[in-house]
Design an enzyme around this catalytic site. Sequence first.
Site, PDB file in Angstrom:
ATOM      1  N   ASP A 156      48.133  35.604  38.976  1.00 16.14           N
ATOM      2  CA  ASP A 156      47.842  35.284  37.747  1.00 16.14           C
ATOM      3  C   ASP A 156      47.625  36.575  36.941  1.00 16.14           C
ATOM      4  O   ASP A 156      48.244  36.588  35.680  1.00 16.14           O
ATOM      5  CB  ASP A 156      46.396  34.713  37.710  1.00 16.14           C
ATOM      6  N   ASP A 157      47.249  37.573  37.283  1.00 14.02           N
ATOM      7  CA  ASP A 157      47.536  38.947  36.611  1.00 14.02           C
ATOM      8  C   ASP A 157      48.581  39.507  36.186  1.00 14.02           C
ATOM      9  O   ASP A 157      48.980  39.780  35.170  1.00 14.02           O
ATOM     10  CB  ASP A 157      46.562  40.001  37.311  1.00 14.02           C
TER      11      ASP A 157
END
Length: 650
Positions: free
Chosen positions: A370-371
Amino acid sequence: MDPDQSQETRDFSRPPEHLLNQSLSLAMDYTWDKMQLEEHWRDEALCNVTITTEQVFLFQCLGKTPIPDAELYKRYILSEQKEDGSWPIATKCHGDISTSCEAYLALKILGLSPSCQEMTKARQFILKAGGVAKARILTRISFARFGLFHWDAAPHLPAELILLPPSLKFNIYRLSSQARSTLIPLLVITHHRPVYALPNGRSADNDFIDELWVDPTGKMTSHYSRSSLFSPREIDPTELLFSGLDTALSYLGGLRRFPLRKKALRYCIQWILNNLEPPGDCPGISPPVHNNILALLLEGFSQNSPMVKLGMEAIERFTHQDETGKRLQSCVSPVWDTALMTRAICDSGWNKHDARLEKSHYNNFGPGVDDSVVVLLSMLHQNSSNIESDTVARAAMWICGMQNSDGGWGAFSNNYNQWLNKTPLKALRHSSTADLTGHVLEAFGMVLNIASRKSSEDLGSRLAQTKVLGAIVTASQRAVRYLAQEQEGFGPWYGCWGASYLYATSAAVSGLAWFADGDNWVKEMIASAVSWIKEVQNLDGGWGEGLESCNDQQMAGRGPSTPSHTAWAIMCLLEELDPDDASIRAGINHLLAEQQDVSLKREGASWEELNYAGTDSLGSLYLRSQVSSHYFPIMALGRYKKAMLCTYSN
């Protein structure tokens, strides 16, 4: 629509350009006001009281009495109590039995009298809900440390799990990195089965909260539901297998005298030490640090040892104090917040080459898909020439390698294992999600689009190699098929990291839109989702969704309007519809009307969001952040403005 909303009608008029510009200008003033250390953004991640109660429990385990800042912790926990005496897993949710039990114990440790009104109401709620016997697994483990549950009433977690090779279907690397950080210190704790003192003393059968038991003589209640295991209509072979294994481990004493146990414990401690960030915490999350400290102490470290002191200092950095008291955050997300704020700034029309946007950030030990994806998106939005960076190529290849066998992506690890839902560790699993898969598709679509406009000579990086672009194409095709399988029959997708259908649907459509040209299949998927988005728009022009949708599909897209949900819906509609569509105009007018001055320095304006719209673990931990309800509306307003300019300049 939400049946309880006010009868305010939607404003379908075209938003005046000067109001749109003024809103974005005020939002940008607030954006720079919120920047920390002139290099990143982050805000407090509000969650339920259990994160703070674990801090109280840790102090009690360490014998730090009187507990530091006891009155501040007490004030905060009481401020979150509902009228019926319970504590919820998130604001506006119903009371939760496990959260309420932990809050009750923490308050009693902090010195609150059981006869006071707050404790009486809490006790009445807990008993009406079935008593402490109904508490979740992690609550049982926390209470067993004080003799409030027998250790045999919690799952047996043999430390030898850490020795299982990755080639086996069940091993610690089938769990997410966050889950490993939670589980591994628990392997040490459940081996030692410590019993710490409470204010009434130390006892393996402590009666400190016997008033929370419907039957205090039955503290050996199983953590498995016998009705679900042995009902002919609901019997599940996998759950039955793990129940049997747990029973066998109980007869074998949890394998605590197994010849490999010392080696396994040594491996656990080494894993903990190797995976700590330099400041002493786990990657961005606080809960595992409590257990890390206890695990180290149980294995011979002293409270004055550097690693234990470092952990205590790290925990303190997660605390937040204001007029409601002192509390602990479950996580900090400077990478996520900075990447998304950067993207919002670019969407707003601000100078993309502002020096403040040029600074980079990193995450050493716990990279997440996600990051990584939002950083990739922000880099490409800020400057398409970043595609020539070797960083983009390496990130894209790494993300491709993290794709699950079903074609989707999970947040931390390639761990598509639905059978983990049948184990006591089900809360520690992160499988593929439609929202994250949509984000990856959007990033990959942008990469392929930029690459198609450049010759191989221009792409002076590893991205120019056929292997990288080919991997992206293959991964994208599999992801499209995954989203096709996951789309609900009535149009949306179910998400995980934002609650719930509106967030996932916006992310999925934003990703699929890059692959819609010439593909009627993808176009039909998008059209169905957009139709649903329009159907659930509220009368005030916004969109909202309560946390009830996580467990009740009928509540999908239903709830009072929030800035985040409204922004997600608008961004989804802009991918398919003319920006002058009535639903989009109504949504934009709603955001303009809801913007308010929430800056402490009175510089700029933002959007206040009281509902919990984010989640770290569906069903157990929900989050609310002021900064996220700021950058998503900016994205929506900025994209609307750009779309309108493009439409009417043409």
